[in-house]
Write an enzyme that holds these catalytic residues in place. Structure first.
Site, PDB file in Angstrom:
ATOM      1  N   SER A 269       0.790  -1.230   0.000  1.00 58.82           N
ATOM      2  CA  SER A 269       0.000   0.000   0.000  1.00 58.82           C
ATOM      3  C   SER A 269       0.824   1.283   0.000  1.00 58.82           C
ATOM      4  CB  SER A 269      -0.930   0.006   1.220  1.00 58.82           C
ATOM      5  OG  SER A 269      -0.181  -0.158   2.398  1.00 58.82           O
TER       6      SER A 269
ATOM      7  N   THR B 265      -1.996   3.826   3.957  1.00 59.95           N
ATOM      8  CA  THR B 265      -1.119   4.986   4.089  1.00 59.95           C
ATOM      9  C   THR B 265      -0.231   4.841   5.292  1.00 59.95           C
ATOM     10  OG1 THR B 265      -2.958   6.313   3.264  1.00 59.95           O
ATOM     11  CG2 THR B 265      -1.169   7.512   4.330  1.00 59.95           C
TER      12      THR B 265
ATOM     13  N   THR C 229       1.753   7.117   0.274  1.00 61.00           N
ATOM     14  CA  THR C 229       0.894   5.993  -0.092  1.00 61.00           C
ATOM     15  C   THR C 229       0.948   5.697  -1.591  1.00 61.00           C
ATOM     16  OG1 THR C 229      -1.392   5.168   0.095  1.00 61.00           O
ATOM     17  CG2 THR C 229      -1.141   7.438  -0.569  1.00 61.00           C
TER      18      THR C 229
ATOM     19  N   ARG D 234      -6.238   8.935 -10.552  1.00 55.97           N
ATOM     20  CA  ARG D 234      -6.831   9.275  -9.254  1.00 55.97           C
ATOM     21  C   ARG D 234      -5.736   9.697  -8.246  1.00 55.97           C
ATOM     22  NH1 ARG D 234      -6.420   7.393  -3.644  1.00 55.97           N
ATOM     23  NH2 ARG D 234      -8.452   7.619  -2.687  1.00 55.97           N
ATOM     24  N   VAL D 235      -6.003  10.767  -7.534  1.00 53.47           N
ATOM     25  CA  VAL D 235      -5.131  11.216  -6.448  1.00 53.47           C
ATOM     26  C   VAL D 235      -5.966  11.245  -5.176  1.00 53.47           C
ATOM     27  CG1 VAL D 235      -3.879  13.224  -5.540  1.00 53.47           C
ATOM     28  CG2 VAL D 235      -3.593  12.569  -7.941  1.00 53.47           C
ATOM     29  N   GLY D 236      -5.405  10.746  -4.093  1.00 54.30           N
ATOM     30  CA  GLY D 236      -6.146  10.699  -2.832  1.00 54.30           C
ATOM     31  C   GLY D 236      -5.841  11.881  -1.931  1.00 54.30           C
ATOM     32  N   ASP D 237      -6.095  11.685  -0.644  1.00 57.47           N
ATOM     33  CA  ASP D 237      -5.884  12.763   0.336  1.00 57.47           C
ATOM     34  C   ASP D 237      -4.429  12.924   0.753  1.00 57.47           C
ATOM     35  OD1 ASP D 237      -6.140  10.149   1.525  1.00 57.47           O
ATOM     36  OD2 ASP D 237      -6.108  11.121   3.483  1.00 57.47           O
TER      37      ASP D 237
ATOM     38  N   THR E 267      -5.775   8.219   7.393  1.00 59.11           N
ATOM     39  CA  THR E 267      -5.642   7.003   6.593  1.00 59.11           C
ATOM     40  C   THR E 267      -7.042   6.513   6.254  1.00 59.11           C
ATOM     41  OG1 THR E 267      -4.715   4.766   6.536  1.00 59.11           O
ATOM     42  CG2 THR E 267      -5.496   5.537   8.668  1.00 59.11           C
ATOM     43  N   GLY E 268      -7.138   5.715   5.201  1.00 55.32           N
ATOM     44  CA  GLY E 268      -8.450   5.236   4.785  1.00 55.32           C
ATOM     45  C   GLY E 268      -8.853   5.876   3.472  1.00 55.32           C
TER      46      GLY E 268
ATOM     47  N   GLY F 158      -9.454   8.252   0.912  1.00 54.73           N
ATOM     48  CA  GLY F 158      -9.051   9.648   0.768  1.00 54.73           C
ATOM     49  C   GLY F 158     -10.176  10.574   0.355  1.00 54.73           C
TER      50      GLY F 158
HETATM   51  N1  GLY Z   1      -5.688   7.577   2.119  1.00 54.16           N
HETATM   52  C1  GLY Z   1      -5.008   7.267   0.947  1.00 54.16           C
HETATM   53  C2  GLY Z   1      -5.800   7.339  -0.266  1.00 54.16           C
HETATM   54  O1  GLY Z   1      -7.016   7.364  -0.244  1.00 54.16           O
HETATM   55  O2  GLY Z   1      -5.200   7.365  -1.318  1.00 54.16           O
END
Ligand code: GLY
Length: 327
Positions: free
Chosen positions: A85, A187, A205, A215-218, A238-239, A241
């Site tokens: 991950s 993450t 992450t 796609r880009v997360g948080d 975490t989790g 995003g």
């Molecule tokens: N928390 C990481 C993501 O959603 O990419």
């Protein structure tokens, strides 16, 4: 009124203000004397935080900076090919590309971030270079990659044989349904307070497994995946995003601490805010982790299963987070 009389009048007011503000300062100092400040200290998300914290502690325990500690700490996770991950060995997107997101923040609110970065093993160090060597905060995609190469980072294929095999298996059904606490266990966020009392944080992450390409997360978003304010505290997430970004999660946690919440209370309120914004959280996991200026820490998650690693001068352990729903 003569200039001299004006001077005496304003001096008297100035004197009063000085006396009042000294009284406040004295009170504040006394309050702080009553709080046992725990430092240095480092905390990080999930069990992969244990070896990462160990490396961070090698720096913090010798009086090093929180910034160096969090960078070196999370590099351990990024370079671990068995971790699916983060960094090398991360699960690819649905088209088979490993794309990485990371950010870092120091005690002066300086920050650096990279998003959608490919073929570079340690995005956190690229993020630090963005912070220190450019006038920008965030670089993305091909531009981030070119910048990394210019800075001497080697090109590397991050798709390990194991991750490729799992992706090929996933392709047979292509069911885009990330599994809570497994594929969403995504993450490493790390927060540290050094012996000088300075906070820093890092977050890195490979994001959601089999996400849509692009796609880009948080995690690279300052204020969502990570936020540090040296006057107050630091937080990371975490989790999923998407859910974290919708409430500017880590920034919210820090602002709640600024208003007087403990780290755990702040994380809990941020989790509750996410729950209130969703019709259902059955398949949604988010966890927040926070550390305040006094070395007090706490966490909270939507569902059980989230944990975090702690390292201080006399403690090194994994702690189960409190949570809202038991599965
Ligand atoms: N928390 C990481 C993501 O959603 O990419």
């Amino acid at each position: 009124m003569s200039n001299r009389r004006k001077f005496i009048k304003y001096s008297a007011i100035g004197g009063l203000v000085t006396i009042i503000s000294s009284a406040f300062k004295t009170k504040k100092l006394e309050t702080y004397r009553d709080i046992k400040i725990e430092k240095p200290i480092v905390i990080s998300t999930w069990n992969h935080g244990l070896p990462a914290n160990k490396t961070a502690w090698e720096i913090l325990g010798k009086g090093g900076t929180s910034l160096d500690a969090v960078e070196q700490g999370v590099r351990i996770t990024e370079s671990d090919p068995t971790n699916g991950s983060v960094g090398l060995g991360g699960r690819p997107d649905r088209d088979g590309f490993v794309t990485l997101d990371a950010c870092i923040m120091n005690h002066k609110n300086q920050c650096g971030s990279v998003a959608f970065l490919q073929n570079i093993e340690n995005p956190i160090s690229v993020a630090r270079k963005v912070m220190e060597d450019t006038p920008h905060v965030m670089l993305a995609g091909e531009g981030a990659y070119q910048f990394a190469i210019e800075k001497g980072f080697p090109k590397k294929n991050l798709l390990t044989d194991g991750a490729k095999k799992d992706w090929e298996e996933w392709l047979k059904k292509s069911k885009y349904q990330p599994v809570i606490n497994i594929e969403n266990h995504d993450t490493i966020g790390m927060l540290a307070l050094d012996s000088l009392g300075n906070l820093a944080g890092a977050c890195t992450t490979s994001g959601l497994a089999y996400k849509i390409h692009g796609r880009v997360g948080d995690s690279p978003i300052i204020g969502a995946g990570l936020f540090v304010d040296n006057e107050v505290g630091a937080a990371c997430a975490t989790g999923l995003g998407e859910a974290v970004m919708r409430i500017a999660g880590s920034s919210a946690v820090v602002e709640l601490m600024r208003s007087g919440a403990t780290p755990e209370e702040a994380c809990k309120e941020a989790v509750d805010r996410i729950i209130r914004k969703h019709d259902s959280v059955e398949n949604l996991q988010v966890g927040f982790l926070a550390l305040d200026k006094n070395g007090q820490y706490g966490s909270y998650s939507i569902h059980n299963g989230f944990n975090f690693a702690l390292h201080t001068s006399n403690k090194e352990k994994l702690i189960d987070s409190k949570y809202r729903h038991k599965q």
